[in-house]
Design a protein around this motif. Structure first.
Motif, PDB file in Angstrom:
ATOM      1  N   ILE A   1       0.836  -1.199   0.000  1.00 53.69           N
ATOM      2  CA  ILE A   1       0.000   0.000   0.000  1.00 53.69           C
ATOM      3  C   ILE A   1       0.873   1.253   0.000  1.00 53.69           C
ATOM      4  O   ILE A   1       0.601   2.228  -0.716  1.00 53.69           O
ATOM      5  N   LEU A   2       1.957   1.242   0.782  1.00 59.67           N
ATOM      6  CA  LEU A   2       2.869   2.385   0.813  1.00 59.67           C
ATOM      7  C   LEU A   2       3.588   2.564  -0.525  1.00 59.67           C
ATOM      8  O   LEU A   2       3.783   3.691  -1.003  1.00 59.67           O
ATOM      9  N   TRP A   3       3.998   1.451  -1.123  1.00 56.51           N
ATOM     10  CA  TRP A   3       4.755   1.525  -2.369  1.00 56.51           C
ATOM     11  C   TRP A   3       3.871   1.792  -3.585  1.00 56.51           C
ATOM     12  O   TRP A   3       4.213   2.604  -4.446  1.00 56.51           O
ATOM     13  N   LEU A   4       2.743   1.053  -3.654  1.00 57.34           N
ATOM     14  CA  LEU A   4       1.949   1.009  -4.892  1.00 57.34           C
ATOM     15  C   LEU A   4       0.561   1.612  -4.770  1.00 57.34           C
ATOM     16  O   LEU A   4      -0.166   1.662  -5.760  1.00 57.34           O
TER      17      LEU A   4
ATOM     18  N   LYS B   1      -2.813  -4.894  -5.577  1.00 55.50           N
ATOM     19  CA  LYS B   1      -3.561  -6.156  -5.525  1.00 55.50           C
ATOM     20  C   LYS B   1      -2.932  -7.204  -6.433  1.00 55.50           C
ATOM     21  O   LYS B   1      -2.760  -8.370  -6.047  1.00 55.50           O
ATOM     22  N   VAL B   2      -2.583  -6.797  -7.639  1.00 52.99           N
ATOM     23  CA  VAL B   2      -1.949  -7.724  -8.578  1.00 52.99           C
ATOM     24  C   VAL B   2      -0.588  -8.179  -8.048  1.00 52.99           C
ATOM     25  O   VAL B   2      -0.212  -9.355  -8.160  1.00 52.99           O
ATOM     26  N   ALA B   3       0.161  -7.254  -7.442  1.00 51.75           N
ATOM     27  CA  ALA B   3       1.474  -7.606  -6.894  1.00 51.75           C
ATOM     28  C   ALA B   3       1.350  -8.634  -5.776  1.00 51.75           C
ATOM     29  O   ALA B   3       2.154  -9.580  -5.683  1.00 51.75           O
ATOM     30  N   LEU B   4       0.335  -8.492  -4.922  1.00 49.58           N
ATOM     31  CA  LEU B   4       0.142  -9.440  -3.830  1.00 49.58           C
ATOM     32  C   LEU B   4      -0.197 -10.827  -4.368  1.00 49.58           C
ATOM     33  O   LEU B   4       0.310 -11.844  -3.879  1.00 49.58           O
ATOM     34  N   ILE B   5      -1.049 -10.878  -5.391  1.00 49.96           N
ATOM     35  CA  ILE B   5      -1.397 -12.176  -6.003  1.00 49.96           C
ATOM     36  C   ILE B   5      -0.168 -12.795  -6.662  1.00 49.96           C
ATOM     37  O   ILE B   5       0.069 -14.008  -6.547  1.00 49.96           O
ATOM     38  N   ALA B   6       0.617 -11.972  -7.355  1.00 45.42           N
ATOM     39  CA  ALA B   6       1.823 -12.488  -8.013  1.00 45.42           C
ATOM     40  C   ALA B   6       2.809 -13.064  -7.003  1.00 45.42           C
ATOM     41  O   ALA B   6       3.465 -14.084  -7.272  1.00 45.42           O
ATOM     42  N   ILE B   7       2.905 -12.439  -5.840  1.00 44.98           N
ATOM     43  CA  ILE B   7       3.775 -12.971  -4.782  1.00 44.98           C
ATOM     44  C   ILE B   7       3.310 -14.365  -4.367  1.00 44.98           C
ATOM     45  O   ILE B   7       4.116 -15.292  -4.189  1.00 44.98           O
ATOM     46  N   GLY B   8       2.002 -14.522  -4.200  1.00 45.66           N
ATOM     47  CA  GLY B   8       1.475 -15.825  -3.800  1.00 45.66           C
ATOM     48  C   GLY B   8       1.721 -16.899  -4.833  1.00 45.66           C
ATOM     49  O   GLY B   8       1.975 -18.070  -4.494  1.00 45.66           O
ATOM     50  N   VAL B   9       1.659 -16.544  -6.119  1.00 42.92           N
ATOM     51  CA  VAL B   9       1.859 -17.521  -7.194  1.00 42.92           C
ATOM     52  C   VAL B   9       3.343 -17.836  -7.384  1.00 42.92           C
ATOM     53  O   VAL B   9       3.709 -18.972  -7.715  1.00 42.92           O
ATOM     54  N   PHE B  10       4.185 -16.845  -7.157  1.00 39.98           N
ATOM     55  CA  PHE B  10       5.613 -16.974  -7.480  1.00 39.98           C
ATOM     56  C   PHE B  10       6.283 -18.130  -6.746  1.00 39.98           C
ATOM     57  O   PHE B  10       6.990 -18.941  -7.363  1.00 39.98           O
ATOM     58  N   PHE B  11       6.096 -18.221  -5.436  1.00 38.34           N
ATOM     59  CA  PHE B  11       6.892 -19.152  -4.640  1.00 38.34           C
ATOM     60  C   PHE B  11       6.648 -20.621  -4.989  1.00 38.34           C
ATOM     61  O   PHE B  11       7.616 -21.368  -5.151  1.00 38.34           O
ATOM     62  N   PRO B  12       5.406 -21.114  -5.112  1.00 38.42           N
ATOM     63  CA  PRO B  12       5.257 -22.525  -5.490  1.00 38.42           C
ATOM     64  C   PRO B  12       5.758 -22.832  -6.891  1.00 38.42           C
ATOM     65  O   PRO B  12       6.294 -23.923  -7.130  1.00 38.42           O
ATOM     66  N   VAL B  13       5.621 -21.885  -7.822  1.00 38.14           N
ATOM     67  CA  VAL B  13       6.139 -22.119  -9.173  1.00 38.14           C
ATOM     68  C   VAL B  13       7.667 -22.164  -9.150  1.00 38.14           C
ATOM     69  O   VAL B  13       8.294 -23.039  -9.766  1.00 38.14           O
ATOM     70  N   TYR B  14       8.271 -21.233  -8.430  1.00 36.98           N
ATOM     71  CA  TYR B  14       9.738 -21.212  -8.307  1.00 36.98           C
ATOM     72  C   TYR B  14      10.255 -22.519  -7.704  1.00 36.98           C
ATOM     73  O   TYR B  14      11.181 -23.145  -8.240  1.00 36.98           O
ATOM     74  N   LEU B  15       9.646 -22.943  -6.596  1.00 37.04           N
ATOM     75  CA  LEU B  15      10.090 -24.178  -5.940  1.00 37.04           C
ATOM     76  C   LEU B  15       9.860 -25.395  -6.826  1.00 37.04           C
ATOM     77  O   LEU B  15      10.693 -26.306  -6.887  1.00 37.04           O
ATOM     78  N   GLY B  16       8.697 -25.409  -7.517  1.00 39.06           N
ATOM     79  CA  GLY B  16       8.394 -26.546  -8.378  1.00 39.06           C
ATOM     80  C   GLY B  16       9.374 -26.678  -9.521  1.00 39.06           C
ATOM     81  O   GLY B  16       9.850 -27.785  -9.824  1.00 39.06           O
ATOM     82  N   VAL B  17       9.704 -25.568 -10.181  1.00 38.55           N
ATOM     83  CA  VAL B  17      10.630 -25.616 -11.313  1.00 38.55           C
ATOM     84  C   VAL B  17      12.038 -25.969 -10.844  1.00 38.55           C
ATOM     85  O   VAL B  17      12.694 -26.854 -11.417  1.00 38.55           O
ATOM     86  N   MET B  18      12.518 -25.290  -9.817  1.00 36.67           N
ATOM     87  CA  MET B  18      13.875 -25.568  -9.332  1.00 36.67           C
ATOM     88  C   MET B  18      13.993 -27.009  -8.833  1.00 36.67           C
ATOM     89  O   MET B  18      14.955 -27.719  -9.158  1.00 36.67           O
ATOM     90  N   GLY B  19      13.020 -27.459  -8.035  1.00 34.45           N
ATOM     91  CA  GLY B  19      13.079 -28.824  -7.521  1.00 34.45           C
ATOM     92  C   GLY B  19      12.995 -29.863  -8.614  1.00 34.45           C
ATOM     93  O   GLY B  19      13.669 -30.900  -8.553  1.00 34.45           O
ATOM     94  N   ALA B  20      12.179 -29.602  -9.650  1.00 38.05           N
ATOM     95  CA  ALA B  20      12.059 -30.563 -10.748  1.00 38.05           C
ATOM     96  C   ALA B  20      13.365 -30.666 -11.527  1.00 38.05           C
ATOM     97  O   ALA B  20      13.786 -31.772 -11.913  1.00 38.05           O
ATOM     98  N   ILE B  21      14.023 -29.538 -11.755  1.00 36.03           N
ATOM     99  CA  ILE B  21      15.300 -29.578 -12.483  1.00 36.03           C
ATOM    100  C   ILE B  21      16.363 -30.310 -11.664  1.00 36.03           C
ATOM    101  O   ILE B  21      17.132 -31.126 -12.193  1.00 36.03           O
ATOM    102  N   LEU B  22      16.400 -30.028 -10.366  1.00 40.18           N
ATOM    103  CA  LEU B  22      17.402 -30.679  -9.521  1.00 40.18           C
ATOM    104  C   LEU B  22      17.162 -32.181  -9.383  1.00 40.18           C
ATOM    105  O   LEU B  22      18.103 -32.926  -9.093  1.00 40.18           O
ATOM    106  N   SER B  23      15.912 -32.622  -9.563  1.00 40.94           N
ATOM    107  CA  SER B  23      15.602 -34.046  -9.403  1.00 40.94           C
ATOM    108  C   SER B  23      15.642 -34.827 -10.713  1.00 40.94           C
ATOM    109  O   SER B  23      15.298 -36.012 -10.723  1.00 40.94           O
ATOM    110  N   VAL B  24      16.049 -34.189 -11.803  1.00 42.33           N
ATOM    111  CA  VAL B  24      16.167 -34.905 -13.077  1.00 42.33           C
ATOM    112  C   VAL B  24      17.221 -36.003 -12.946  1.00 42.33           C
ATOM    113  O   VAL B  24      18.296 -35.788 -12.369  1.00 42.33           O
TER     114      VAL B  24
END
Length: 278
Positions: free
Chosen positions: A133-136, A143-166
């Protein structure tokens, strides 16, 4: 056509017909529990065993949804929420995929960035609200930034973990065939990562729907989250439950769309679910 040929083709036709019936029956099977619970609660209220004041029966909730639809409010709130979720989901997926791929493929980037990202992941969603609220401001960007934060972390972990487990053996086969970097990613890493990536997208989308509620409780004048807050302030439980039901329907529909879109890309999997045992 001989009798032997007919005998061999009949089981195949029967198997295809059974598979078609199962594909139609599975979605209907998933409706048994919510429909059964709704009918049961409707009967309880109808028999006078409960007043249904705090938990309205389905008939009253359906009537509230119809009234909102007739007034035009329902479509306005749904469009506002869907727009925020889709835009936030797009930004979150883009950032999570890029950073997850970089940290998964490049060890130096993982050692440099991953500890900070993991620390940020532990911050509760509502803790971001006053900062955004202070920044934006209180308009759509925060609102969009808050939703993007929520989506970012599971996608980041999923992609990184999948590559490391190849499987290392698959990568060594690619190196033995002297595949270049882009060819290694396209022919080895991408197919191996794709199943986990689809799961990460579904998890991220679910968190996006959760975060949009927190986002719309911050100075929003439209959206399903605003409808929840308005129902609480006016003491209208039917409106609150109606908004929750619409959230559930929209969330399941968007999750189903991801499943449908990813199904052609995962046909090569020889997975347990494809055996027809369940």
């Amino acid at each position: 056509m001989t009798s032997e040929t007919i005998a061999t083709t009949k089981p195949e036709i029967s198997t295809e017909a059974d598979a078609g019936r199962r594909s139609y029956a599975r979605p209907l099977l998933g409706l048994l529990l919510p429909v059964g619970l709704a009918l049961g609660w409707e009967i309880v209220v109808h028999l006078g065993l409960s007043s249904g004041r705090l938990v309205p029966p389905p008939s009253r909730i359906f009537g509230e949804i119809v009234d909102l639809a007739k007034s035009g409010e329902l479509l306005r709130h749904i469009v506002a929420t869907l727009t925020r979720v889709f835009v936030g989901f797009g930004f979150g997926v883009l950032a999570g995929t890029l950073l997850g791929a970089i940290c998964g493929y490049w060890a130096l980037a993982r050692r440099l960035l991953d500890p900070t990202i993991q620390a940020l992941r532990a911050i509760p969603s509502l803790a971001w609200v006053p900062l955004f609220i202070l920044w934006l401001g209180i308009f759509e960007t925060s609102k969009v930034a808050l939703i993007a934060i929520g989506v970012f972390f599971p996608v980041y972990l999923g992609v990184m973990g999948a590559i490391l487990s190849v499987d290392r053996k698959i990568v060594e086969v690619g190196r033995a065939f002297r595949l270049s970097g882009p060819a290694m990613i396209r022919r080895i890493l991408l197919p191996a990562v794709l199943p986990a990536y689809v799961v990460a997208l579904r998890v991220g989308l679910g968190l996006g729907w959760m975060f949009v509620v927190a986002a719309e409780l911050i100075g929003a004048s439209e959206g399903l989250g605003y409808l929840l807050l308005d129902g609480q302030q006016l003491g209208k439980p039917a409106q609150i439950v109606a908004a929750i039901v619409i959230f559930a329907i929209l969330g399941k529909t968007t999750d189903w769309l991801i499943e449908i879109a990813s199904a052609p890309l995962l046909r090569w999997q020889d997975a347990f679910s494809r055996t027809g045992a369940v």
